[in-house]
Design a protein around this motif. Structure first.
Motif, PDB file in Angstrom:
ATOM      1  N   ALA A   1     -11.273  -2.724   0.967  1.00  0.00           N
ATOM      2  CA  ALA A   1     -10.652  -3.493   2.047  1.00  0.00           C
ATOM      3  C   ALA A   1     -10.342  -4.926   1.633  1.00  0.00           C
ATOM      4  O   ALA A   1      -9.191  -5.319   1.517  1.00  0.00           O
ATOM      5  CB  ALA A   1     -11.538  -3.479   3.283  1.00  0.00           C
TER       6      ALA A   1
ATOM      7  N   THR B   1     -12.724   3.723   0.771  1.00  0.00           N
ATOM      8  CA  THR B   1     -11.535   2.889   0.572  1.00  0.00           C
ATOM      9  C   THR B   1     -11.975   1.439   0.450  1.00  0.00           C
ATOM     10  O   THR B   1     -12.972   1.032   1.054  1.00  0.00           O
ATOM     11  CB  THR B   1     -10.547   3.014   1.749  1.00  0.00           C
TER      12      THR B   1
ATOM     13  N   LYS C   1       0.821  -1.210   0.000  1.00  0.00           N
ATOM     14  CA  LYS C   1       0.000   0.000   0.000  1.00  0.00           C
ATOM     15  C   LYS C   1       0.861   1.269   0.000  1.00  0.00           C
ATOM     16  O   LYS C   1       0.520   2.263  -0.650  1.00  0.00           O
ATOM     17  CB  LYS C   1      -0.921  -0.031   1.222  1.00  0.00           C
TER      18      LYS C   1
ATOM     19  N   GLU D   1      -6.640   0.202  -2.328  1.00  0.00           N
ATOM     20  CA  GLU D   1      -7.377   0.771  -1.203  1.00  0.00           C
ATOM     21  C   GLU D   1      -7.784   2.222  -1.410  1.00  0.00           C
ATOM     22  O   GLU D   1      -8.945   2.589  -1.197  1.00  0.00           O
ATOM     23  CB  GLU D   1      -6.534   0.657   0.071  1.00  0.00           C
TER      24      GLU D   1
ATOM     25  N   ARG E   1      -3.759  -3.371  -1.811  1.00  0.00           N
ATOM     26  CA  ARG E   1      -4.019  -3.820  -0.434  1.00  0.00           C
ATOM     27  C   ARG E   1      -4.058  -5.341  -0.309  1.00  0.00           C
ATOM     28  O   ARG E   1      -3.243  -5.931   0.385  1.00  0.00           O
ATOM     29  CB  ARG E   1      -5.339  -3.212   0.064  1.00  0.00           C
TER      30      ARG E   1
END
Length: 350
Positions: free
Chosen positions: A249, A247, A166, A214, A198
């Motif tokens: 996940a 964002t 990231k 992300e 991510r």
């Protein structure tokens, strides 16, 4: 089947959880019955299981520990085997190699990947290799000040490890042999600035790798061949016109290989993509509210018929039925209250 749920417990991680909780899940009624609480654990925030489901391993977010547990598949109970320092801060993901003699751990806070040998009884041994990732931080000063590896995923051959970073806006590739990681000839592939790779998932049958990014709420499709990735598509997880903060996940492909799912935090939804059967490319298919806040984690059940969402900020798990014909998510009405959930694993009795 049995469900194990972990999450954040400490004030520095806004934790309201209390360790790991075990449940019996009735797959007919959907009901969850509490079986066991394993306390004395700080932020057991992501799990991985051995193939025979007799061992469960957990990282501890914001700390420097990894734990090993024995699983009694008849009763569902967990027994702590040991805890070992992973030589890095904030481990966020972990994966067993195909021999199940080694555990690979992503240390988010210190920008490193660790290899931990396992004893014959499944207990963790001290770190045998620690690789610090090198690169250039992305342009977001708050989220990308340094390397932040957020996942470790073995490819289907078991020979290569994928590490989305990231902080560096790139995804690293390693060969794994003899208990050691070595960079592949390609080494890494760069994403768009502030994309922030991510998590990652492989298609169950096609030579295709998926990575969710992300910070820019996208998913990237890569072709995959002998440890080398080639970018083929980048697609948004949001419909055009959505402007609020979001964002991504978690990411997962369905066992049938027809659908890909990604969680959105902010929009608080699971987005569904249809996967092209020949190319592995994605088409946006739908967006389903999770019924909770900040879906940090989700997973498909062992038989691929249900999707379970860990809504971290609303302290609950919500359960969806997966329509097998369309891949759409249908709320079941099952909601399990639990503090700050971020990890789930399922075990089936022998």
């Amino acid at each position: 089947m049995f469900a194990y749920v972990g999450g954040y417990t400490t004030p520095d991680r806004d934790g309201r959880g209390n360790g790991i909780n075990a449940y019996r899940v009735d797959e007919v009624t959907g009901g969850w019955t509490h079986l066991q609480h394993v306390g004395g654990l700080e932020n057991p925030s992501l799990f991985t299981l051995s193939r025979d489901q007799s061992r469960l391993y957990s990282v501890h977010g914001g700390r420097s520990l990894v734990s090993a547990f024995a699983v009694d598949r008849r009763t569902g109970s967990l027994t702590l085997l040991n805890q070992v320092d992973c030589q890095g801060n904030n481990p966020v993901d972990l994966a067993l190699d195909p021999t199940e003699r080694f555990l690979v751990v992503a240390n988010y806070g210190t920008g490193a990947v660790a290899v931990m040998p396992l004893g014959e009884d499944g207990r963790l041994q001290p770190v045998s290799q620690l690789i610090r990732l090198e690169g250039t931080p992305g342009p977001n000063p708050k989220e990308q000040s340094s390397s932040h590896p957020h996942a470790v995923v073995f490819d289907p051959s078991g020979q290569f490890v994928v590490v989305p970073d990231k902080g560096f806006d790139c995804t690293f590739f390693f060969r794994f042999h003899g208990g050691r990681l070595t960079p592949t000839e390609q080494g890494y592939i760069v994403s768009a600035a502030s994309a922030a790779p991510r998590h990652a998932a492989f298609h169950p049958t096609l030579p295709t790798l998926y990575v969710n990014n992300e910070l820019d709420s996208t998913a990237t499709v890569f072709s995959w061949a002998a440890g080398r990735a080639t970018e083929r598509q980048v697609i948004s997880t949001l419909l055009a016109g959505y402007t609020a903060h979001n964002t991504t996940a978690e990411i997962a492909a369905s066992p049938c290989g027809r659908y890909l799912y990604v969680s959105n935090r902010g929009q608080d939804s699971i987005v569904q993509f249809v996967i092209a059967s020949d190319s592995g490319l994605l088409t946006y298919a739908g967006n389903f509210p999770t019924g909770g806040a900040k879906p940090r984690f989700f997973t498909l059940g062992p038989r691929g018929k249900h999707l379970y969402v860990a809504n971290q900020d609303s302290d609950e798990i919500t359960v969806f039925h997966i329509d097998q014909a369309s891949g759409s998510l249908i709320p079941t009405g099952v909601r399990v209250k639990i503090g700050s959930p971020s990890a789930m694993s399922f075990v089936t009795p022998p």
